[in-house]
Design a protein around this motif. Sequence first.
Motif, short mmCIF file in Angstrom:
data_model
loop_
_atom_site.label_atom_id
_atom_site.label_comp_id
_atom_site.label_asym_id
_atom_site.label_seq_id
_atom_site.Cartn_x
_atom_site.Cartn_y
_atom_site.Cartn_z
N ASP A 1 -12.90 12.23 52.43
CA ASP A 1 -13.92 12.57 51.07
C ASP A 1 -15.10 11.59 51.42
O ASP A 1 -15.44 11.26 52.65
CB ASP A 1 -13.35 11.84 50.02
N ALA A 2 -16.15 11.65 50.62
CA ALA A 2 -17.51 11.01 50.78
C ALA A 2 -17.32 9.43 51.26
O ALA A 2 -18.31 9.04 51.87
CB ALA A 2 -18.14 11.12 49.39
N SER A 3 -16.28 8.65 51.03
CA SER A 3 -15.94 7.26 51.28
C SER A 3 -15.05 7.46 52.66
O SER A 3 -14.59 6.26 52.94
CB SER A 3 -14.99 6.69 50.27
N ASP A 4 -15.17 8.39 53.44
CA ASP A 4 -14.31 8.57 54.60
C ASP A 4 -12.82 8.30 54.57
O ASP A 4 -12.28 7.74 55.51
CB ASP A 4 -14.92 7.60 55.80
N VAL A 5 -12.15 8.48 53.59
CA VAL A 5 -10.68 8.54 53.20
C VAL A 5 -10.07 9.77 53.77
O VAL A 5 -10.81 10.93 53.38
CB VAL A 5 -10.31 8.10 51.75
N LEU A 6 -9.32 9.60 54.49
CA LEU A 6 -8.45 11.06 55.21
C LEU A 6 -7.67 11.42 54.00
O LEU A 6 -6.80 10.94 53.32
CB LEU A 6 -7.59 10.64 56.23
#
Length: 430
Positions: free
Chosen positions: A144-149
């Motif tokens: 996602d936009a927060s680099d969460v897989l």
Amino acid sequence: MRMTSTLAVAFVTTALAAFSAATCADHGYHHSDDSVQLGPRPFYLVEGMDEGRLKDRLMECKDGPFYRTDFSIGHRGAALQFPEHSDVSYRAGARMGAGIVECDVTFTKDGELVCRHSECDLHTTTNIVDTKLARKCTVPPKFDASDVLLNGSEIQCCTSDLELSEFKSLKAKMDASDPSATTAEGYLGGTASWRTDLFIGQAKVLTFKESIELNQELGVKHTPELKGGDDKRIRKIFHGQKQYAQAFADELQAAGVKPRDVWPQSFNVNDVLYWIDNTEYGKQAVFLIDYDADKDNLLLFDRNGNRLEDRDAQLKFLWGLKKAKVRIVAPAMPALLAVEKGQIVPSQLAKDLKRMGFDIITWTFERADLRQGASKAGFYYDFDPSGAAIEKDSDMYKALDVLAREVKILGIFSDWPATVTYYANCMGLD
């Protein structure tokens, strides 16, 4: 006078050495091999056995000699602690006395043969998820936009997604993942507690050709397995399964591998029959037979891909293979053993295969956590679901002893070859 004495001593020493060598050869003894190093694990297991004749016999061998043996087959190298199908894993397997080391063979996008257990296991056996090559995966990681897989349980990365140069840029790791992780780095974790990540720092992925060259350098023989794959990709790259099987044989021939030094293997009976009919490598071709633990039955398929579940149909099919010059079969270990009155015995299948005249290899030793016995160990010890015979890790030698003495297997794959090498050396197996 001093020189004369020195020469005399040298002469006597040489003569005694020659006499000793001749005596050992006459009696079938083996010389120790300084390159073979078993480490502490076999000794730990033997010392932990219950008192009895088998333990007494194995304890007699604690001082060696230790030597390389074809009975001990390095399963993906030494995958208990080293990243499977990596250079360090193959070297470790050879150092533990494995006389034969395995490369599972699959393929890249540009048709090069490489060592991986599956066409599509790069996401768990390499660092690809944490590289720019991840975007080329069949099912790439999504963030996602927060680099969460977001899709750890869905990621799929295949050797056929990459060209050879891209594959070679990857680093090998222990086969594990954490699908619940929220970062790429976290996803690459998940190594089981009874394995280790201590030896991943220098591990390199290898091509089939490189694995052959490494085996030759180490003085060990070969048992490559031609892995299945996506039919469409096989047709696109090789133009068909037969051509894929021929490319496999061509690689062996190009490397100058002698037929007596290789045991090519496949779960696809058509590959085995193709090698027998069309290549010089068919005489020692091995037909691998899987096992369905849920149904306590073989997972066996005929030439048309139809599953054979009835025992009479299975035996008829196997008789047909014998007539087609298949000499060696390799069922999974749980298919060859049973437990009767608390004792491990050969299964009915093992008896049937011997009656048919097949030579037998089996798999896989040291690929289960036996610290709580067979009842908690899963697939490979499904022959003893209650743990009546195998109550602890040291009891694995009971199973190996029955396989060797009563089933009379040619050899056994092991994730830690030293454990098997110790037994084979002790019992005088080649």
